[in-house]
Design an enzyme around this catalytic site. Sequence first.
Site, PDB file in Angstrom:
ATOM      1  N   HIS A  15      -5.280   0.366  -1.244  1.00  0.00           N
ATOM      2  CA  HIS A  15      -3.917   0.400  -1.822  1.00  0.00           C
ATOM      3  C   HIS A  15      -3.908   1.413  -2.972  1.00  0.00           C
ATOM      4  O   HIS A  15      -4.406   1.135  -4.055  1.00  0.00           O
ATOM      5  CB  HIS A  15      -3.512  -0.982  -2.343  1.00  0.00           C
ATOM      6  CG  HIS A  15      -2.108  -1.014  -2.885  1.00  0.00           C
ATOM      7  ND1 HIS A  15      -1.210  -1.981  -2.515  1.00  0.00           N
ATOM      8  CD2 HIS A  15      -1.447  -0.211  -3.751  1.00  0.00           C
ATOM      9  CE1 HIS A  15      -0.064  -1.764  -3.133  1.00  0.00           C
ATOM     10  NE2 HIS A  15      -0.180  -0.697  -3.900  1.00  0.00           N
ATOM     11  N   HIS A  17      -1.643   4.814  -4.964  1.00  0.00           N
ATOM     12  CA  HIS A  17      -0.495   5.717  -5.134  1.00  0.00           C
ATOM     13  C   HIS A  17      -1.019   7.091  -5.539  1.00  0.00           C
ATOM     14  O   HIS A  17      -1.641   7.223  -6.600  1.00  0.00           O
ATOM     15  CB  HIS A  17       0.448   5.176  -6.213  1.00  0.00           C
ATOM     16  CG  HIS A  17       1.003   3.836  -5.859  1.00  0.00           C
ATOM     17  ND1 HIS A  17       2.188   3.678  -5.173  1.00  0.00           N
ATOM     18  CD2 HIS A  17       0.508   2.590  -6.052  1.00  0.00           C
ATOM     19  CE1 HIS A  17       2.404   2.383  -4.967  1.00  0.00           C
ATOM     20  NE2 HIS A  17       1.394   1.705  -5.490  1.00  0.00           N
ATOM     21  N   LYS A 101       4.894  -0.407   5.120  1.00  0.00           N
ATOM     22  CA  LYS A 101       4.958  -1.109   3.840  1.00  0.00           C
ATOM     23  C   LYS A 101       6.335  -1.711   3.617  1.00  0.00           C
ATOM     24  O   LYS A 101       7.345  -1.005   3.679  1.00  0.00           O
ATOM     25  CB  LYS A 101       4.628  -0.111   2.718  1.00  0.00           C
ATOM     26  CG  LYS A 101       4.630  -0.672   1.313  1.00  0.00           C
ATOM     27  CD  LYS A 101       3.482  -1.631   1.099  1.00  0.00           C
ATOM     28  CE  LYS A 101       3.620  -2.379  -0.219  1.00  0.00           C
ATOM     29  NZ  LYS A 101       3.093  -1.639  -1.362  1.00  0.00           N
ATOM     30  N   HIS A 138       4.640  -5.859  -0.524  1.00  0.00           N
ATOM     31  CA  HIS A 138       4.772  -6.110  -1.961  1.00  0.00           C
ATOM     32  C   HIS A 138       5.423  -7.487  -2.068  1.00  0.00           C
ATOM     33  O   HIS A 138       6.625  -7.626  -1.832  1.00  0.00           O
ATOM     34  CB  HIS A 138       5.620  -5.039  -2.659  1.00  0.00           C
ATOM     35  CG  HIS A 138       5.771  -5.321  -4.125  1.00  0.00           C
ATOM     36  ND1 HIS A 138       5.031  -4.666  -5.088  1.00  0.00           N
ATOM     37  CD2 HIS A 138       6.520  -6.233  -4.785  1.00  0.00           C
ATOM     38  CE1 HIS A 138       5.345  -5.166  -6.283  1.00  0.00           C
ATOM     39  NE2 HIS A 138       6.248  -6.118  -6.127  1.00  0.00           N
ATOM     40  N   HIS A 176      -1.995  -6.529  -3.689  1.00  0.00           N
ATOM     41  CA  HIS A 176      -2.217  -6.816  -5.116  1.00  0.00           C
ATOM     42  C   HIS A 176      -1.861  -8.246  -5.512  1.00  0.00           C
ATOM     43  O   HIS A 176      -0.940  -8.462  -6.296  1.00  0.00           O
ATOM     44  CB  HIS A 176      -1.474  -5.812  -6.007  1.00  0.00           C
ATOM     45  CG  HIS A 176      -0.023  -5.542  -5.643  1.00  0.00           C
ATOM     46  ND1 HIS A 176       0.890  -6.541  -5.453  1.00  0.00           N
ATOM     47  CD2 HIS A 176       0.643  -4.384  -5.448  1.00  0.00           C
ATOM     48  CE1 HIS A 176       2.062  -5.995  -5.167  1.00  0.00           C
ATOM     49  NE2 HIS A 176       1.935  -4.693  -5.150  1.00  0.00           N
ATOM     50  N   ASP A 249      -4.404  -0.140  -6.475  1.00  0.00           N
ATOM     51  CA  ASP A 249      -3.019   0.037  -6.911  1.00  0.00           C
ATOM     52  C   ASP A 249      -2.944   1.026  -8.072  1.00  0.00           C
ATOM     53  O   ASP A 249      -2.037   0.944  -8.907  1.00  0.00           O
ATOM     54  CB  ASP A 249      -2.359  -1.296  -7.289  1.00  0.00           C
ATOM     55  CG  ASP A 249      -0.838  -1.218  -7.245  1.00  0.00           C
ATOM     56  OD1 ASP A 249      -0.308  -0.207  -6.738  1.00  0.00           O
ATOM     57  OD2 ASP A 249      -0.184  -2.155  -7.722  1.00  0.00           O
TER      58      ASP A 249
HETATM   59  N1  OTD Z   1       3.176  -1.398  -9.194  1.00  0.00           N
HETATM   60  N2  OTD Z   1       3.716   0.642 -10.159  1.00  0.00           N
HETATM   61  C1  OTD Z   1       3.789   1.256  -8.944  1.00  0.00           C
HETATM   62  C2  OTD Z   1       3.506   0.574  -7.818  1.00  0.00           C
HETATM   63  C3  OTD Z   1       2.910  -0.751  -7.947  1.00  0.00           C
HETATM   64  O1  OTD Z   1       3.928  -2.549  -6.821  1.00  0.00           O
HETATM   65  C4  OTD Z   1       3.103  -1.633  -6.780  1.00  0.00           C
HETATM   66  O2  OTD Z   1       2.418  -1.411  -5.776  1.00  0.00           O
HETATM   67  C5  OTD Z   1       4.104   2.685  -8.935  1.00  0.00           C
HETATM   68  O3  OTD Z   1       4.213   3.244 -10.023  1.00  0.00           O
HETATM   69  O4  OTD Z   1       4.238   3.278  -7.838  1.00  0.00           O
HETATM   70  C6  OTD Z   1       3.471  -0.677 -10.276  1.00  0.00           C
HETATM   71  O5  OTD Z   1       3.525  -1.232 -11.377  1.00  0.00           O
HETATM   72 ZN    ZN Z   2       1.075  -0.229  -5.350  1.00  0.00          ZN
HETATM   73 ZN    ZN Z   3       3.524  -3.334  -4.868  1.00  0.00          ZN
END
Ligand code: OTD
Ligand code: ZN
Ligand code: ZN
Length: 348
Positions: A15, A17, A101, A138, A176, A249
């Site tokens: 996971h 970004h 997702k 999520h 997460h 994450d």
């Molecule tokens: N949580 N920020 C982000 C994604 C995650 O939910 C998530 O996976 C992001 O900045 O893309 C966050 O706090």
């Molecule tokens: Zn995330």
């Molecule tokens: Zn998320």
Amino acid sequence: MATAALTIPRPDDWHLHLRDGAPMRAVVGHTAAVFGRAIVMPNLRPPVETVAQAEAYRARILEALPAGSRFEPLMTLYLTPRTTAEEVARAAASPHVHGIKLYPAGATTNSDAGVADLGGIEAVLAAMEEHDLPLLVHGESIEPGIDVFDREAVFVERQLAPLCERFPRLRVVLEHITTADAVEFVLGAPPTVAATITPQHLLLDRNALFDGGIRPHHWCLPVLKRRRHREALLRAVASGSPKLFLGTDSAPHEVGTKHAACGCAGIFSAPLALPLYAEAFEEAGALHALEGFASRHGPAFYRLPVATETVTLRREPWSVSASYPFGEGHVVPLRAGGTVAWRVESAP
Ligand code: OTD
Ligand code: ZN
Ligand code: ZN
């Protein structure tokens, strides 16, 4: 005597970004230096909705890798009310797309394009079950009035449990997880249901948000929870359950957008994530369970081979940078300016 070194198959990040453009080019190397593969989240603006967009994004990531890197980005699509069963079929046929997702609309960063009504995506979920394409979730309720600390538990009970019953063959990753409630659900669910866990939710509880003042670099979604939830996560990973695997994450934001009156949610951990997990597993008295969590359970769930290369973690403290370059600006990592007890050493 405490373990001084630990060699494991090269881990994967299930996971992550990576962003896009110059910010992506600035951070991808941190992940590629340690992890063999990563499930790349599709919450760009605009979102990665189609296989064609995912292929183009994958090409941009590959192009940004340091020379000689064998890092493999594993792509995902962003489920929107517009997603069709035909796109699911195309995704399942693509060797590069590994899941779709689900963002409840508005639940987290760049999730506005997500799904407000799960009843409206039944045909897509049925197609995913049919094509055996994992659904990555999520898991936070967007029902108005639900306390931010309760959103995961409420989502699990009201949305996720019924969804898993309605689509019993659909493979689902609850991303997460942060609560004892989510742990209990995932561990009690059939083998089709798994979860990722971040380093911050294993190491920090919600007091870290207010430690001497407001701490924007501890602000992420789902928000950090009470200590008893963190302890439930540590016990769960220490159990060695194959349903649980590593997902950082890591979610970089330019520092100015975090140091703001309404700061962005997201914690950047890529450069130190594996050492942080080693600290957490050591705290749980379960360093022996790190290999399964980091290198074996994810590939088994996603039906990919375990890495043949290895990495070695050495107990050797190092200082974390105060910030790293990020596009035109900078990103502040978790534990900025502090020390970490373990260092990663790649095999030659
Ligand atoms: N949580 N920020 C982000 C994604 C995650 O939910 C998530 O996976 C992001 O900045 O893309 C966050 O706090
Ligand atoms: Zn995330
Ligand atoms: Zn998320």
